[in-house]
Every structure is written in C-alpha cells, then in structure tokens.
Scaffold this motif. Structure first.
Motif, PDB file in Angstrom:
ATOM      1  N   GLY A  61       0.833  -1.191   0.000  1.00 53.38           N
ATOM      2  CA  GLY A  61       0.000   0.000   0.000  1.00 53.38           C
ATOM      3  C   GLY A  61       0.868   1.242   0.000  1.00 53.38           C
ATOM      4  N   LEU A  62       0.419   2.256  -0.698  1.00 51.94           N
ATOM      5  CA  LEU A  62       1.125   3.531  -0.724  1.00 51.94           C
ATOM      6  C   LEU A  62       0.416   4.563   0.143  1.00 51.94           C
ATOM      7  CD1 LEU A  62       1.806   3.611  -4.568  1.00 51.94           C
ATOM      8  CD2 LEU A  62       3.349   2.846  -2.746  1.00 51.94           C
ATOM      9  N   ALA A  63      -0.832   4.293   0.496  1.00 49.18           N
ATOM     10  CA  ALA A  63      -1.631   5.206   1.305  1.00 49.18           C
ATOM     11  C   ALA A  63      -1.061   5.283   2.719  1.00 49.18           C
ATOM     12  CB  ALA A  63      -3.085   4.738   1.343  1.00 49.18           C
ATOM     13  N   SER A  64      -0.925   6.503   3.216  1.00 49.96           N
ATOM     14  CA  SER A  64      -0.415   6.756   4.574  1.00 49.96           C
ATOM     15  C   SER A  64       0.845   5.945   4.860  1.00 49.96           C
ATOM     16  CB  SER A  64      -1.502   6.445   5.610  1.00 49.96           C
ATOM     17  OG  SER A  64      -2.651   7.218   5.367  1.00 49.96           O
ATOM     18  N   ASN A  65       1.771   5.976   3.917  1.00 51.40           N
ATOM     19  CA  ASN A  65       2.972   5.155   3.995  1.00 51.40           C
ATOM     20  C   ASN A  65       4.177   5.987   4.454  1.00 51.40           C
ATOM     21  OD1 ASN A  65       5.266   3.572   3.482  1.00 51.40           O
ATOM     22  ND2 ASN A  65       4.268   2.530   1.784  1.00 51.40           N
ATOM     23  N   PRO A  66       4.697   5.734   5.666  1.00 53.44           N
ATOM     24  CA  PRO A  66       5.838   6.502   6.161  1.00 53.44           C
ATOM     25  C   PRO A  66       7.125   6.285   5.358  1.00 53.44           C
ATOM     26  CG  PRO A  66       5.318   4.712   7.677  1.00 53.44           C
ATOM     27  CD  PRO A  66       4.232   4.744   6.632  1.00 53.44           C
ATOM     28  N   LYS A  67       7.204   5.210   4.567  1.00 58.52           N
ATOM     29  CA  LYS A  67       8.390   4.982   3.741  1.00 58.52           C
ATOM     30  C   LYS A  67       8.515   6.031   2.627  1.00 58.52           C
ATOM     31  CE  LYS A  67       8.941   0.019   4.352  1.00 58.52           C
ATOM     32  NZ  LYS A  67       9.025  -1.264   3.649  1.00 58.52           N
ATOM     33  N   LEU A  68       7.455   6.789   2.389  1.00 60.74           N
ATOM     34  CA  LEU A  68       7.482   7.810   1.347  1.00 60.74           C
ATOM     35  C   LEU A  68       7.993   9.156   1.857  1.00 60.74           C
ATOM     36  CD1 LEU A  68       4.048   7.047  -0.359  1.00 60.74           C
ATOM     37  CD2 LEU A  68       6.297   6.136  -0.933  1.00 60.74           C
ATOM     38  N   ALA A  69       8.287   9.253   3.159  1.00 56.13           N
ATOM     39  CA  ALA A  69       8.715  10.530   3.751  1.00 56.13           C
ATOM     40  C   ALA A  69       9.983  11.060   3.091  1.00 56.13           C
ATOM     41  CB  ALA A  69       8.925  10.374   5.248  1.00 56.13           C
ATOM     42  N   GLY A  70      10.950  10.203   2.887  1.00 58.19           N
ATOM     43  CA  GLY A  70      12.152  10.590   2.167  1.00 58.19           C
ATOM     44  C   GLY A  70      11.940  10.301   0.695  1.00 58.19           C
ATOM     45  N   ALA A  71      12.175  11.261  -0.153  1.00 60.18           N
ATOM     46  CA  ALA A  71      11.887  11.106  -1.583  1.00 60.18           C
ATOM     47  C   ALA A  71      12.778  10.068  -2.262  1.00 60.18           C
ATOM     48  CB  ALA A  71      12.012  12.441  -2.297  1.00 60.18           C
ATOM     49  N   ALA A  72      13.982   9.865  -1.761  1.00 56.68           N
ATOM     50  CA  ALA A  72      14.924   8.954  -2.438  1.00 56.68           C
ATOM     51  C   ALA A  72      14.383   7.533  -2.529  1.00 56.68           C
ATOM     52  CB  ALA A  72      16.275   8.965  -1.726  1.00 56.68           C
ATOM     53  N   TYR A  73      13.754   7.046  -1.481  1.00 57.30           N
ATOM     54  CA  TYR A  73      13.260   5.661  -1.489  1.00 57.30           C
ATOM     55  C   TYR A  73      12.220   5.422  -2.586  1.00 57.30           C
ATOM     56  CZ  TYR A  73      11.045   1.312  -0.127  1.00 57.30           C
ATOM     57  OH  TYR A  73      10.507   0.049  -0.145  1.00 57.30           O
ATOM     58  N   PRO A  74      11.118   6.195  -2.647  1.00 62.96           N
ATOM     59  CA  PRO A  74      10.149   5.923  -3.711  1.00 62.96           C
ATOM     60  C   PRO A  74      10.710   6.181  -5.110  1.00 62.96           C
ATOM     61  CG  PRO A  74       9.492   7.869  -2.481  1.00 62.96           C
ATOM     62  CD  PRO A  74      10.636   7.237  -1.739  1.00 62.96           C
ATOM     63  N   ILE A  75      11.613   7.144  -5.240  1.00 61.63           N
ATOM     64  CA  ILE A  75      12.228   7.385  -6.551  1.00 61.63           C
ATOM     65  C   ILE A  75      13.010   6.144  -6.981  1.00 61.63           C
ATOM     66  CG2 ILE A  75      13.968   8.690  -7.832  1.00 61.63           C
ATOM     67  CD1 ILE A  75      13.267  11.098  -6.008  1.00 61.63           C
ATOM     68  N   MET A  76      13.811   5.609  -6.058  1.00 63.27           N
ATOM     69  CA  MET A  76      14.623   4.436  -6.374  1.00 63.27           C
ATOM     70  C   MET A  76      13.738   3.248  -6.759  1.00 63.27           C
ATOM     71  SD  MET A  76      17.243   2.275  -4.004  1.00 63.27           S
ATOM     72  CE  MET A  76      15.877   1.598  -3.085  1.00 63.27           C
ATOM     73  N   VAL A  77      12.671   3.027  -6.012  1.00 63.13           N
ATOM     74  CA  VAL A  77      11.787   1.896  -6.294  1.00 63.13           C
ATOM     75  C   VAL A  77      11.126   2.057  -7.657  1.00 63.13           C
ATOM     76  CG1 VAL A  77       9.703   0.671  -5.559  1.00 63.13           C
ATOM     77  CG2 VAL A  77      11.428   1.325  -3.870  1.00 63.13           C
ATOM     78  N   VAL A  78      10.625   3.249  -7.950  1.00 62.19           N
ATOM     79  CA  VAL A  78       9.962   3.479  -9.241  1.00 62.19           C
ATOM     80  C   VAL A  78      10.965   3.370 -10.385  1.00 62.19           C
ATOM     81  CG1 VAL A  78       8.769   5.217 -10.657  1.00 62.19           C
ATOM     82  CG2 VAL A  78       8.073   4.850  -8.281  1.00 62.19           C
ATOM     83  N   ALA A  79      12.133   3.936 -10.229  1.00 59.15           N
ATOM     84  CA  ALA A  79      13.122   3.929 -11.309  1.00 59.15           C
ATOM     85  C   ALA A  79      13.751   2.555 -11.525  1.00 59.15           C
ATOM     86  CB  ALA A  79      14.213   4.958 -11.030  1.00 59.15           C
ATOM     87  N   ARG A  80      14.122   1.882 -10.434  1.00 59.18           N
ATOM     88  CA  ARG A  80      14.883   0.633 -10.540  1.00 59.18           C
ATOM     89  C   ARG A  80      14.068  -0.630 -10.295  1.00 59.18           C
ATOM     90  NH1 ARG A  80      20.244   2.369  -7.097  1.00 59.18           N
ATOM     91  NH2 ARG A  80      20.919   4.046  -8.470  1.00 59.18           N
ATOM     92  N   GLY A  81      12.928  -0.479  -9.645  1.00 60.41           N
ATOM     93  CA  GLY A  81      12.113  -1.629  -9.303  1.00 60.41           C
ATOM     94  C   GLY A  81      12.539  -2.240  -7.986  1.00 60.41           C
ATOM     95  N   GLN A  82      11.675  -3.086  -7.458  1.00 64.71           N
ATOM     96  CA  GLN A  82      11.986  -3.798  -6.217  1.00 64.71           C
ATOM     97  C   GLN A  82      11.031  -4.969  -6.099  1.00 64.71           C
ATOM     98  OE1 GLN A  82      11.914  -1.395  -2.688  1.00 64.71           O
ATOM     99  NE2 GLN A  82      12.521  -3.066  -1.387  1.00 64.71           N
TER     100      GLN A  82
END
Length: 133
Positions: A61-82
């Motif tokens: 889930g992306l809703a109310s997700n504290p892992k999105l607080a720092g922009a680097a993490y979601p950028i890395m996941v979207v760009a590189r996959g996980q």
C-alpha cells in the motif's frame, strides 16, 4: 505480471492511438501529470485508493505510507524496481516518474509536500552499465 507491467510502462512512454465514437483514429496523449501516470501505470497494482492488494502476491500500500517521507526511497523503487515491481527507468520519462512520485507523496493520506524533480529522478534512473552486474 512483470511482463504486463513492463508492456504497460512501455506503452505509456510512446504516443498512443484510440478509436473515437465515429470510428476514426485519434491520438491519445501520454500521461503527463502525476495523477495521469498513477492512473495509467501504478493503479493497476496499487489500486485506485493506493491501499495495495493481496492475492497471488502482496502489492504494498502507498496510502499513509511513512516509507514515502524521504523522496529517495520511492524514486529508487519506481526507477529501478523492487521485488516483483519492475523499474520504470527507460519506459517512463524522468518527468513522468517525478510527477507520479510527487503525486503519491501528496495524496492518499500522505502529506510529504516537497515536490520531486526530474533532476532528483535522474540520480536513480541511469541505465545499467555495460557489461552487466
């Protein structure tokens, strides 16, 4: 599922065509805003409400997700996959990825207001080096 996501992302980066009500062919613009990219690419797995899904696998889930607080993490996941999620570098533009990450970070109960830029995405969206691993 991975092939479907990759195909979807590839199609989102290219001009698309659709049939209008009169039977003619019209050009459909590629998604540009974060909301458009999310709806065209991300929503299929993460759901319209961004709460993710459980079935053959677990879609976070992306809703109310504290892992999105720092922009680097979601950028890395979207760009590189996980995990089962493919990376979209090469199939979405840096601008599309920046818009999508910014949209998710500012919607669905998330309030991380600092926008993500194309330059932020470019740091993570580099093509793999020649020769591999």
């Amino acid at each position: 599922m991975r092939k479907l996501l990759l195909l979807t992302a590839t199609l989102m980066a290219a001009p698309a065509f659709a049939q209008d009500s009169a039977g003619g062919v019209v050009r459909v613009e590629k998604p540009v805003t974060g909301e458009q990219v999310y709806g065209a690419v991300c929503q299929a797995c993460h759901m319209a409400d961004a709460k993710g899904a459980v079935g053959a696998g677990t879609i976070p889930g992306l809703a109310s997700n504290p892992k999105l607080a720092g922009a680097a993490y979601p950028i890395m996941v979207v760009a590189r996959g996980q995990g089962a999620m493919p990376g979209f570098a090469g199939s979405l533009s840096n601008a599309q990825m920046a818009e999508a990450v910014t949209y998710v970070r500012t919607h669905f109960g998330n309030s991380y207001a600092k926008p993500v830029t194309e330059a932020d995405v470019a740091k993570f969206a580099k093509p793999p080096s020649a020769g591999g691993h």
